[in-house]
Write an enzyme that holds these catalytic residues in place. Structure first.
Site, mmCIF file in Angstrom:
data_model
loop_
_atom_site.group_PDB
_atom_site.id
_atom_site.type_symbol
_atom_site.label_atom_id
_atom_site.label_comp_id
_atom_site.label_asym_id
_atom_site.label_seq_id
_atom_site.Cartn_x
_atom_site.Cartn_y
_atom_site.Cartn_z
ATOM 1 N N CYS A 116 0.670 -0.965 -0.055
ATOM 2 C CA CYS A 116 -0.042 0.185 -0.040
ATOM 3 C C CYS A 116 0.925 1.230 -0.050
ATOM 4 O O CYS A 116 2.287 1.140 -0.061
ATOM 5 C CB CYS A 116 -1.025 0.117 1.248
ATOM 6 S SG CYS A 116 -0.009 0.085 2.720
ATOM 7 N N ARG A 121 4.772 -4.102 2.737
ATOM 8 C CA ARG A 121 3.998 -4.874 3.424
ATOM 9 C C ARG A 121 3.984 -6.110 3.209
ATOM 10 O O ARG A 121 3.074 -7.071 2.781
ATOM 11 C CB ARG A 121 2.531 -4.474 3.604
ATOM 12 C CG ARG A 121 2.135 -3.015 3.459
ATOM 13 C CD ARG A 121 2.405 -2.329 4.688
ATOM 14 N NE ARG A 121 1.396 -2.681 5.843
ATOM 15 C CZ ARG A 121 0.391 -2.146 6.156
ATOM 16 N NH1 ARG A 121 -0.079 -1.330 5.281
ATOM 17 N NH2 ARG A 121 -0.316 -2.722 7.266
ATOM 18 N N LEU A 125 6.589 -13.508 7.492
ATOM 19 C CA LEU A 125 6.614 -13.895 8.912
ATOM 20 C C LEU A 125 5.483 -14.783 9.195
ATOM 21 O O LEU A 125 5.479 -15.726 10.158
ATOM 22 C CB LEU A 125 6.921 -12.522 9.983
ATOM 23 C CG LEU A 125 8.121 -11.949 9.517
ATOM 24 C CD1 LEU A 125 8.329 -10.670 10.460
ATOM 25 C CD2 LEU A 125 9.425 -12.970 9.826
HETATM 26 C C1 EPZ Z 1 -0.808 -3.527 11.925
HETATM 27 O O1 EPZ Z 1 -0.540 -3.757 10.453
HETATM 28 C C2 EPZ Z 1 -1.689 -2.578 11.463
HETATM 29 N N1 EPZ Z 1 -2.989 -2.883 10.749
HETATM 30 C C3 EPZ Z 1 -1.269 -1.219 11.230
HETATM 31 O O2 EPZ Z 1 -2.093 -0.308 11.153
HETATM 32 C C4 EPZ Z 1 -0.033 -0.872 12.040
HETATM 33 O O3 EPZ Z 1 0.623 0.288 11.538
HETATM 34 C C5 EPZ Z 1 0.693 -2.027 12.167
HETATM 35 O O4 EPZ Z 1 0.488 -3.116 12.424
HETATM 36 C C6 EPZ Z 1 2.177 -1.730 13.004
HETATM 37 O O5 EPZ Z 1 1.597 -1.280 14.366
HETATM 38 C C7 EPZ Z 1 -3.777 -3.740 11.525
HETATM 39 O O6 EPZ Z 1 -3.916 -4.209 12.490
HETATM 40 C C8 EPZ Z 1 -4.961 -4.132 10.346
HETATM 41 P P1 EPZ Z 1 3.394 -5.484 10.969
HETATM 42 P P2 EPZ Z 1 0.469 -5.103 10.264
HETATM 43 O O7 EPZ Z 1 3.291 -6.970 10.510
HETATM 44 O O8 EPZ Z 1 0.067 -6.227 10.827
HETATM 45 C C9 EPZ Z 1 7.203 -5.903 8.479
HETATM 46 C C10 EPZ Z 1 -3.460 1.543 10.359
HETATM 47 O O9 EPZ Z 1 -3.318 2.661 9.925
HETATM 48 N N2 EPZ Z 1 6.758 -7.370 8.301
HETATM 49 O O10 EPZ Z 1 3.638 -5.283 12.619
HETATM 50 O O11 EPZ Z 1 0.834 -5.266 8.522
HETATM 51 C C11 EPZ Z 1 6.148 -4.829 7.827
HETATM 52 O O12 EPZ Z 1 6.850 -4.679 6.429
HETATM 53 C C12 EPZ Z 1 -2.631 0.539 10.025
HETATM 54 O O13 EPZ Z 1 -4.292 1.328 11.312
HETATM 55 C C13 EPZ Z 1 7.682 -8.264 7.537
HETATM 56 O O14 EPZ Z 1 8.939 -8.101 7.187
HETATM 57 O O15 EPZ Z 1 2.072 -4.604 10.506
HETATM 58 C C14 EPZ Z 1 6.354 -3.773 8.421
HETATM 59 O O16 EPZ Z 1 7.795 -2.946 8.193
HETATM 60 C C15 EPZ Z 1 -1.362 0.701 9.051
HETATM 61 N N3 EPZ Z 1 7.137 -9.494 7.350
HETATM 62 C C16 EPZ Z 1 6.483 -4.238 9.748
HETATM 63 O O17 EPZ Z 1 6.937 -5.466 9.693
HETATM 64 C C17 EPZ Z 1 5.782 -9.874 7.725
HETATM 65 O O18 EPZ Z 1 5.458 -11.005 7.519
HETATM 66 C C18 EPZ Z 1 5.270 -3.942 10.851
HETATM 67 O O19 EPZ Z 1 4.336 -4.793 9.979
HETATM 68 C C19 EPZ Z 1 4.972 -8.928 8.203
HETATM 69 C C20 EPZ Z 1 5.447 -7.606 8.527
#
Ligand code: EPZ
Length: 427
Positions: A116, A121, A125
């Site tokens: 996005c 994203r 993991l």
């Molecule tokens: C959740 O997204 C939230 N969305 C996001 O809120 C929030 O910003 C984010 O957590 C961090 O707190 C929901 O809960 C629906 P992550 P998520 O997996 O689960 C990397 C909003 O505005 N990563 O913790 O996608 C990724 O690239 C939204 O409400 C990997 O590398 O967040 C990122 O840099 C935006 N491999 C970091 O981790 C993976 O398999 C954080 O991602 C997964 C993630």
């Protein structure tokens, strides 16, 4: 897409209630697939993302009804394990259906959520954790075909405390054979919320709130009734609004324990968030707001979702402040709009520098994502004159009735269908 028109706000006056948590509600809808009994969830926010997640559940065969912020979910008739890509492509959180579908059917076909505007994203993991439990995956033009005869408990270390990966693995582990330990688990408030929800269904989880979650698989889960926690990102956004516009605002339905990083940083700026009655806070703003240096981190660090709203406040501080974004690689597009409004700001790599105090002036700007849209609304409250924010629909993904809530505080916001679309329609 619509345009939001905002007149620079007088000092705000009155009460504003925070809705139930968007990111706390979405995983609960996925988790409802883990039982054939009825699930009732209260204080669910009326948001586009919630509607899309419910539509995905419905497409799988779930009985879903959302009335007056209460969700009734019934998965006894769920008979499909493929999520419709037309819906999953709109909502990253749809990937949370993977773990529950794998448990329910031993297989699942789900489209990889696209990147996005804030970053790529990835989901590596999620897949790595579920693979450790015995799942096998085949990637086929944008889809993940998953299968697992019987998921087995495993010791899983997350290279990064990913919220979504923690949620997917946690949900799958509740009905896996044996014990699963998730080390370096995410600790955002919605993780504990999901743990409490699953425990109310009969799941056996320990270490709730810590970065080490232990789940003992059970044979089945029962239905439940549950109330979603307040949305701490929405609460933080309104607390910042009160700090930017000044006046007398009472923010209701706030859990201050979920906002310690924000209130600590606001204190450094000289801004005090004070408890009034249980769940209610007011904001005291000094004559001169001090600059601050912030770095976004996974919980318990400063949340990335409050980075854009905080940048708008930083334009009102006297002096140079910096904000380093370490969670997402591209969460900076709102800065170009703030500069257009008169902010003395620039982005160098992953660090935003803002030298205030800037006298912002209303103009036409564009929103590119949910929290960026919120930052522009906040900046417009501080700006002189009228601000037009195009593509404001991003806002409706995460803030329930924001226009109404802010207008009730004395703001003047209204929406206009995009002029070009209107001309196209009437010509
Ligand atoms: C959740 O997204 C939230 N969305 C996001 O809120 C929030 O910003 C984010 O957590 C961090 O707190 C929901 O809960 C629906 P992550 P998520 O997996 O689960 C990397 C909003 O505005 N990563 O913790 O996608 C990724 O690239 C939204 O409400 C990997 O590398 O967040 C990122 O840099 C935006 N491999 C970091 O981790 C993976 O398999 C954080 O991602 C997964 C993630």
């Amino acid at each position: 897409m619509e345009t939001l028109i905002i007149e620079g706000a007088p000092a705000l006056q009155g009460r504003i209630r925070v809705s139930g948590s968007k990111n706390g509600s979405l995983p609960l809808i996925a988790a409802s697939l883990l039982t054939d009994e009825q699930v009732i969830i209260e204080d669910v926010p009326g948001l586009i993302d919630i509607e899309i997640m419910c539509e995905i559940g419905f497409a799988l065969g779930m009985q879903v009804s959302l009335q007056n912020n209460t969700l009734h979910l019934y998965s006894s008739s769920v008979n499909r394990f493929t999520t419709p890509s037309s819906l999953t492509n709109q909502l990253r959180a749809s990937f949370l259906m993977l773990g529950p579908l794998l448990v329910r059917f031993g297989k699942a076909r789900i489209s990889l959520p696209g990147g996005c505007s804030i970053g790529s994203r990835p989901t590596d993991l999620h897949l790595k954790g579920l693979a450790a439990m015995g799942a096998e995956f085949e990637l086929e033009n944008g889809f993940v075909n998953a299968r697992a005869d019987r998921l087995k408990g495993s010791q899983i270390f997350l290279d990064y405390p990913s919220v979504g990966a923690t949620e997917n693995i946690l949900m799958a582990a509740t009905l896996a054979e044996g014990e699963t330990v998730i080390e370096n688990a995410a600790r955002e408030p919605e993780i504990a919320g999901l743990c409490h929800f699953l425990s109310s269904m009969g799941a056996e989880i320990s270490g709730i709130g810590s970065s080490s979650l232990k789940i003992r698989g059970v044979d089945s889960l029962r239905g439940t009734g549950y109330r979603v926690m307040p949305d701490h990102i929405e609460a933080g956004t309104y607390i910042i609004a009160a700090a930017i516009a000044g006046g007398e605002v009472i923010v209701e339905n706030v859990n201050l324990e979920h906002l310690i990083p924000l209130t600590s940083k606001l204190n450094e700026m000289g801004i005090l968030v004070k408890k009034l009655n249980p769940g209610e806070v007011t904001v005291e703003v000094p004559e001169v707001i001090k600059p601050v240096n912030v770095r976004t981190m996974p919980c318990p660090g400063f949340p990335s979702d409050l980075q854009p709203p905080l940048t708008s406040l930083m334009t009102q501080a006297h002096g140079l402040g910096t904000l380093r974004e370490t969670v997402f690689e591209n969460r900076f597009r709102h800065i170009e709009s703030l500069i257009k409004m008169g902010a003395d700001a620039f982005v160098d790599g992953t660090t935003i520098s803002i030298r205030g105090k800037n006298n912002l002036v209303g103009t036409r700007v564009r929103a590119y994502d949910l929290r960026g849209a919120a930052s522009l609304v906040l900046a417009a409250l501080a700006a002189k004159g009228i601000t037009e924010i195009q593509d404001i629909n991003h806002l409706d993904r995460g803030y329930e009735n924001l226009d109404l809530k802010l207008n009730n505080l004395g703001c003047s916001l209204y929406r206009e269908e995009n002029r070009a679309e209107k001309l196209a329609r009437i010509s």
